[in-house]
Design a protein around this motif. Structure first.
Motif, mmCIF file in Angstrom:
data_model
loop_
_atom_site.group_PDB
_atom_site.id
_atom_site.type_symbol
_atom_site.label_atom_id
_atom_site.label_comp_id
_atom_site.label_asym_id
_atom_site.label_seq_id
_atom_site.Cartn_x
_atom_site.Cartn_y
_atom_site.Cartn_z
ATOM 1 N N TRP A 62 34.253 -42.680 20.624
ATOM 2 C CA TRP A 62 33.989 -43.215 19.286
ATOM 3 C C TRP A 62 35.255 -43.162 18.429
ATOM 4 N N VAL A 98 27.401 -47.969 27.313
ATOM 5 C CA VAL A 98 27.054 -46.567 27.065
ATOM 6 C C VAL A 98 26.058 -46.490 25.906
ATOM 7 N N PRO A 99 24.871 -45.932 26.117
ATOM 8 C CA PRO A 99 23.907 -45.799 25.022
ATOM 9 C C PRO A 99 24.462 -44.905 23.902
ATOM 10 N N GLU A 139 23.304 -42.369 22.393
ATOM 11 C CA GLU A 139 23.149 -40.925 22.553
ATOM 12 C C GLU A 139 24.119 -40.331 23.574
ATOM 13 N N ASP A 140 24.734 -41.182 24.391
ATOM 14 C CA ASP A 140 25.655 -40.692 25.420
ATOM 15 C C ASP A 140 27.116 -40.973 25.108
ATOM 16 N N LEU A 141 27.389 -41.639 23.984
ATOM 17 C CA LEU A 141 28.769 -42.016 23.668
ATOM 18 C C LEU A 141 29.570 -40.771 23.278
ATOM 19 N N PRO A 142 30.624 -40.421 24.021
ATOM 20 C CA PRO A 142 31.427 -39.242 23.667
ATOM 21 C C PRO A 142 32.130 -39.431 22.324
ATOM 22 N N TYR A 143 32.255 -38.346 21.602
ATOM 23 C CA TYR A 143 32.923 -38.423 20.298
ATOM 24 C C TYR A 143 34.346 -38.946 20.447
ATOM 25 N N HIS A 166 24.654 -51.762 23.068
ATOM 26 C CA HIS A 166 25.547 -50.659 23.415
ATOM 27 C C HIS A 166 26.983 -50.905 22.915
#
Length: 261
Positions: A116, A106-107, A109-113, A162
């Motif tokens: 994370w 997952v890049p 900018e696309d990683l969901p909070y 990633h």
């Protein structure tokens, strides 16, 4: 949480260990290596069934306690160390191993909070909570002291593509190791870190099929036997408290890490 005791002998010849993430992979391999060497081991992880499987693989006279626990939850961690102390009387070793990579590929900018946060809660907050509980127990027990070994991973040194959440937490773990090591000196608490590269487990099976490299290509990567990791942890664990392996790096010899590949 209530410890589920296996039918094992009480006590051990080499001390008492708490191993997190003991239901599979590196955690299972390390727990079994310690049990074969005579340690008493509290097996911690989120799934009781896999912990029971680890206990069933131990030598028949081994001393185990199965303690389901989510290391990101403070109440679970407190219950884990209470269970270990109640079962075995003390804690001589924590192998701080529980961790998660998070969603792969997952890049940034696309990683969901939420993804994370899950990685940070498990890999960093969980490691801190377990180290804090172990530290309190080791400081108070008689004789005083013990050892903490953190599983840092090669991601504590350099990232894969990633892998921002995993890499950030593993870099942070290096700082945690150094700080704990310094603060533990007055209380005979030795703290070190093992950074592992490409040990053959279910988590790393994808590397046999090809994983992204920094140049954008896919490549199959060499693997090493997880037993070699377990033996290294045991060596670190069985040193006298006057000696400490601060950082150890154990990796598949020809994996793309040193230099350019």
């Amino acid at each position: 949480m209530e410890a589920k005791e296996s039918a094992r002998r009480p006590g051990g010849t080499s001390g008492v260990a708490v191993v997190t993430g003991a239901g599979s992979g590196i955690g299972r391999a390390v727990a079994l290596e310690l049990l074969r060497a005579g340690w008493s081991v509290a097996l911690a992880g989120r799934r009781a069934a896999t912990l029971e499987e680890t206990a069933a693989l131990a030598p028949e006279d081994a001393a185990t306690a199965v303690v389901p626990a989510d290391v990101s939850r403070p109440d679970d961690v407190r219950a884990l160390f209470t269970a270990a102390r109640d079962r075995f009387g003390r804690v001589d070793l924590l192998f701080n191993n529980a961790g998660t990579f998070g969603p792969g590929g997952v890049p940034v900018e696309d990683l969901p909070y939420d993804a994370w946060r899950h990685v940070v809660d498990t890999n960093l907050h969980g490691a801190f909570l377990c180290a804090q509980a172990a530290y309190r127990q080791m400081k108070e027990q008689d004789p005083q002291g013990g050892r903490i070994i953190n599983n840092g991973s090669l991601a504590a040194h350099t990232p894969r593509p990633h892998s921002v959440a995993y890499t950030a937490t593993k870099h942070a773990l290096t700082g945690l190791t150094k700080s704990l090591s310094l603060d533990g000196r007055p209380y005979r608490i030795a703290v070190g870190q093992i950074d592992i590269g490409n040990a053959a487990t279910d988590m790393t099976a994808r590397m046999r099929e090809g994983v992204p490299q920094a140049n954008g290509e896919l490549a199959v990567e060499p693997m090493m036997d997880v037993a070699d990791v377990a033996r290294t942890v045991r060596h670190m664990a069985e040193l006298p408290l006057e000696a400490n392996v601060q950082f150890a790096t154990v990796l598949a010899t020809t994996m793309p890490y040193v230099g350019r590949g």
